[in-house]
Design an enzyme around this catalytic site. Structure first.
Site, PDB file in Angstrom:
ATOM      1  N   LYS A 183       0.676  -1.207  -0.061  1.00 31.54           N
ATOM      2  CA  LYS A 183       0.075   0.084  -0.031  1.00 31.54           C
ATOM      3  C   LYS A 183       0.858   1.421   0.062  1.00 31.54           C
ATOM      4  CE  LYS A 183      -2.009   2.556   3.193  1.00 31.54           C
ATOM      5  NZ  LYS A 183      -1.632   3.830   2.396  1.00 31.54           N
ATOM      6  N   GLU A 257      10.281   0.513  10.194  1.00 29.93           N
ATOM      7  CA  GLU A 257      11.337   1.605   9.958  1.00 29.93           C
ATOM      8  C   GLU A 257      10.648   3.024  10.390  1.00 29.93           C
ATOM      9  OE1 GLU A 257      13.230   4.334   8.935  1.00 29.93           O
ATOM     10  OE2 GLU A 257      13.012   3.912   6.791  1.00 29.93           O
ATOM     11  N   CYS A 291      13.822  10.471   7.431  1.00 28.74           N
ATOM     12  CA  CYS A 291      13.720   9.836   8.398  1.00 28.74           C
ATOM     13  C   CYS A 291      14.978  10.048   9.240  1.00 28.74           C
ATOM     14  CB  CYS A 291      13.062   8.303   8.321  1.00 28.74           C
ATOM     15  SG  CYS A 291      13.882   7.471   7.353  1.00 28.74           S
ATOM     16  N   GLU A 388      10.561  14.908  16.031  1.00 29.83           N
ATOM     17  CA  GLU A 388      10.866  14.845  14.512  1.00 29.83           C
ATOM     18  C   GLU A 388       9.981  16.013  13.821  1.00 29.83           C
ATOM     19  OE1 GLU A 388       9.627  11.257  12.323  1.00 29.83           O
ATOM     20  OE2 GLU A 388      11.574  11.450  11.449  1.00 29.83           O
TER      21      GLU A 388
HETATM   22  P1  NAI Z   1       1.893   7.535   8.707  1.00 27.82           P
HETATM   23  O1  NAI Z   1       2.764   6.758   9.604  1.00 27.82           O
HETATM   24  O2  NAI Z   1       0.618   7.787   8.972  1.00 27.82           O
HETATM   25  O3  NAI Z   1       1.867   7.154   7.398  1.00 27.82           O
HETATM   26  C1  NAI Z   1       2.753   5.975   6.687  1.00 27.82           C
HETATM   27  C2  NAI Z   1       1.803   5.119   6.178  1.00 27.82           C
HETATM   28  O4  NAI Z   1       1.059   4.218   6.969  1.00 27.82           O
HETATM   29  C3  NAI Z   1       0.920   5.585   5.043  1.00 27.82           C
HETATM   30  O5  NAI Z   1       0.740   4.634   4.115  1.00 27.82           O
HETATM   31  C4  NAI Z   1      -0.291   5.589   5.696  1.00 27.82           C
HETATM   32  O6  NAI Z   1      -1.601   5.263   4.732  1.00 27.82           O
HETATM   33  C5  NAI Z   1      -0.115   4.229   6.472  1.00 27.82           C
HETATM   34  N1  NAI Z   1      -0.986   4.099   7.769  1.00 27.82           N
HETATM   35  C6  NAI Z   1      -1.450   5.094   8.588  1.00 27.82           C
HETATM   36  N2  NAI Z   1      -2.203   4.741   9.744  1.00 27.82           N
HETATM   37  C7  NAI Z   1      -1.827   3.463   9.517  1.00 27.82           C
HETATM   38  C8  NAI Z   1      -2.444   2.399  10.384  1.00 27.82           C
HETATM   39  N3  NAI Z   1      -3.256   2.651  11.607  1.00 27.82           N
HETATM   40  N4  NAI Z   1      -2.186   1.302  10.190  1.00 27.82           N
HETATM   41  C9  NAI Z   1      -1.481   0.832   8.923  1.00 27.82           C
HETATM   42  N5  NAI Z   1      -0.952   1.741   8.292  1.00 27.82           N
HETATM   43  C10 NAI Z   1      -1.197   2.982   8.353  1.00 27.82           C
HETATM   44  O7  NAI Z   1       2.774   9.024   8.678  1.00 27.82           O
HETATM   45  P2  NAI Z   1       2.278  10.432   8.266  1.00 27.82           P
HETATM   46  O8  NAI Z   1       1.068  10.826   8.895  1.00 27.82           O
HETATM   47  O9  NAI Z   1       2.113  10.488   6.621  1.00 27.82           O
HETATM   48  O10 NAI Z   1       3.139  11.455   8.692  1.00 27.82           O
HETATM   49  C11 NAI Z   1       3.252  11.819  10.054  1.00 27.82           C
HETATM   50  C12 NAI Z   1       4.555  11.863  10.658  1.00 27.82           C
HETATM   51  O11 NAI Z   1       5.155  10.561  10.713  1.00 27.82           O
HETATM   52  C13 NAI Z   1       5.572  12.744   9.752  1.00 27.82           C
HETATM   53  O12 NAI Z   1       5.360  14.031  10.298  1.00 27.82           O
HETATM   54  C14 NAI Z   1       6.972  12.175  10.185  1.00 27.82           C
HETATM   55  O13 NAI Z   1       7.380  12.735  11.614  1.00 27.82           O
HETATM   56  C15 NAI Z   1       6.734  10.881  10.500  1.00 27.82           C
HETATM   57  N6  NAI Z   1       6.879   9.987   9.025  1.00 27.82           N
HETATM   58  C16 NAI Z   1       8.317   9.358   9.014  1.00 27.82           C
HETATM   59  C17 NAI Z   1       8.520   8.670   7.883  1.00 27.82           C
HETATM   60  C18 NAI Z   1       9.853   7.964   7.752  1.00 27.82           C
HETATM   61  O14 NAI Z   1      10.256   7.750   6.959  1.00 27.82           O
HETATM   62  N7  NAI Z   1      10.233   7.434   8.820  1.00 27.82           N
HETATM   63  C19 NAI Z   1       7.748   8.659   6.779  1.00 27.82           C
HETATM   64  C20 NAI Z   1       6.651   9.502   6.877  1.00 27.82           C
HETATM   65  C21 NAI Z   1       6.131   9.902   8.016  1.00 27.82           C
END
Ligand code: NAI
Ligand code: MG
Length: 481
Positions: A183, A257, A291, A388
């Site tokens: 996804k 990650e 990240c 972050e």
């Molecule tokens: P997120 O963790 O909500 O989204 C990442 C992925 O997880 C997306 O594909 C989303 O649809 C999916 N997702 C969301 N809720 C889920 C659930 N309950 N179960 C399974 N999948 C789920 O991240 P978001 O809201 O886009 O960003 C929020 C913060 O997260 C950012 O401000 C940043 O600090 C951090 N982040 C860190 C990343 C990294 O590379 N470590 C990448 C993206 C965000």
């Protein structure tokens, strides 16, 4: 007299891509119509690019079923050598269609075309080439004489490196003999959907790769699906914790990650000009949506003034604006929500007493933008030193002794990456042994390679991706550390 040379616009053409008005899911080798849809936009202009299917229970069920069938009947039956041929084919097609991928990534994500063209897409292809080579050599990976795949992998990826994160997940899974349900993030699904076309073009057996688009609710359906053997997730620590709780009572394997708050440590013997380039690359690459970004700069006190002076001069030259312009250094913030989060945390920096500085920038009136920013006078207690921000915002702290640098660097719930700047090899080696971070760069930053494992300590996640270590996350009976 000084002369300033302005750059004339050098826009990349978008004519190479054809974006459909609406997309369905990719299940069992075919695009299938979704029930509900949501828009994906270009964050640099707020233009709606396409309508994307919102995956529900029936879609996830169908994708898992297709992946299981492909696993049992085809993918786990054919030899590693055969799997490798498909992976090589995918890698070559990605290279052939690199320009399409780069343009699409920049339109959907907001990152500069220079980065999608020179970093994201070549690295994504490199991950397929690298893992293609492993497919017929798994018994030599140091994981036992006959390592076995896990089965069906559910893979959930973020929006900051959309195609690259797909490659990090799909390439090792397939090389090891697993099939996948992936996804993409809701704000950046388009390159994953183009990748689905590449799978068709490569004549990958149907059901080996399935792509279900949607939001967090779709992700949760994948995480909780009983037909899935392994979950691989990259994203926020918050969602990572939800996933860890969800899979704890099951037999699912999991790799996470998550976030980071990397210390980029500059000792007083560092080569200052190179260091300034490294600081800029560490935090402003990809708008700071990284990240492993070097978001906490630790400067040795006696050189702090000189470094900050040169850093500000360098930041004056950063070009912020149209991501499709080949001269752009910093593009658009990926979403309205992410911009709100950056604005909020930066305001906390102000109210907690840190000092904000940004170069003068003409930001476009439409779209989501945030000027490259540094905060000085930051202390360890400040939220901008602990949380972050995931944007182009650098928190600057100082230290007097190497021991103090290490103590401050490790004073974080995260531990994904760190940087060390010093001309002394012994100091670099000593510091890298003290730092609790998965990846440590010396006199460079944000360097990635498919042969190198990547992952974190503490709240930065579980397991490793890339290299031989990453392979073990998709094989049975071996540990992934
Ligand atoms: P997120 O963790 O909500 O989204 C990442 C992925 O997880 C997306 O594909 C989303 O649809 C999916 N997702 C969301 N809720 C889920 C659930 N309950 N179960 C399974 N999948 C789920 O991240 P978001 O809201 O886009 O960003 C929020 C913060 O997260 C950012 O401000 C940043 O600090 C951090 N982040 C860190 C990343 C990294 O590379 N470590 C990448 C993206 C965000
Ligand atoms: Mg988008």
């Amino acid at each position: 007299m000084t002369m300033t040379f302005e750059y004339t616009p050098a826009p990349e053409s978008r004519a190479i891509v054809t974006i459909k008005p609406k997309y369905g899911h990719f299940i069992s080798g075919k695009f299938v119509t979704g029930a509900k849809h949501f828009p994906t936009i270009n964050p640099a202009t707020e233009e709606v690019l396409s309508q994307i299917a919102l995956g529900g229970k029936a879609d996830v069920d169908a994708a898992v079923k297709a992946a299981r069938k492909a696993y049992t009947n085809t993918w786990s039956k054919i030899s590693g050598k055969e799997r490798g041929k498909y992976l090589y084919r995918i890698a070559r097609i990605m290279q052939e269609r690199a320009r399409e991928f780069a343009v699409l990534e920049t339109l959907d994500n907001g990152k500069p075309i220079r980065e999608s063209r020179d970093t994201d897409i070549p690295l994504a292809a490199a991950h397929f080439f690298y893992h293609a080579g492993w497919a017929d050599k798994l018994e030599y990976a140091g994981l036992g004489t006959s390592p076995k795949p896990l089965g069906v992998a559910g893979q959930i990826i973020p929006w900051n490196f959309p195609l690259l994160m797909l490659a990090w997940k799909v390439a090792p899974a397939l090389a090891a003999g697993n099939t996948v349900v992936l996804k993409p993030a809701e704000s950046t699904p388009l390159t994953a959907l183009l990748f689905a076309e590449v799978c068709q073009q490569a004549e990958l057996p149907v059901g080996v790769v399935n792509i279900v688009t949607g939001d967090g609710s779709t992700g949760a359906l994948i995480v909780n699906h009983p037909g899935i053997d392994k979950i691989a997730f990259t994203g926020s620590t918050e969602v990572g914790k939800i996933i860890a709780r969800a899979v704890a009572p099951t037999n699912k394997s999991v790799t996470l990650e998550l976030g980071g708050k990397a210390a980029n440590i500059v000792f007083d013997d560092a080569p200052i000009d190179e260091t300034v380039e490294g600081i800029v690359n560490g935090i402003f690459f990809n708008q700071g949506h990284v990240c492993c970004a070097g978001s906490r700069l630790l400067l040795q006190e006696n050189i702090a003034e000189e470094v900050l002076h040169k850093l500000k001069n360098r930041m004056e030259k950063i070009r912020v604006g149209d991501p499709m312009d080949k001269n752009t250094d910093v593009g658009a913030i990926n979403s309205k929500e992410q911009l709100a989060k950056i604005i909020e945390l930066a305001a906390v920096g102000d109210s907690e007493g840190a000092e904000r500085w940004s170069p003068a920038c003409n930001l476009p009136s439409k779209g989501f933008w945030f000027a490259p920013t540094i905060f000085t006078g930051v202390t360890q207690a400040h939220r901008i030193a602990r949380e972050e921000i995931f944007g182009p915002v650098l928190s600057v702290l100082t230290f007097r002794t190497p021991a103090e640098a290490i103590e401050k660097a490790n004073n974080t719930p995260f531990g994904l990456s760190a940087g060390i700047w010093s001309e002394k090899g012994s100091r670099t080696l000593w510091a890298s042994q003290q730092l609790r971070a998965g990846v440590i760069w010396a006199n460079t930053f944000n360097k990635f390679d498919p042969t190198s494992p990547f992952g974190g300590y503490k709240e930065s996640g579980w397991g490793r991706e890339g290299g031989r270590h990453g392979l073990s996350a998709y094989l049975k009976g071996v540990s992934n550390e």
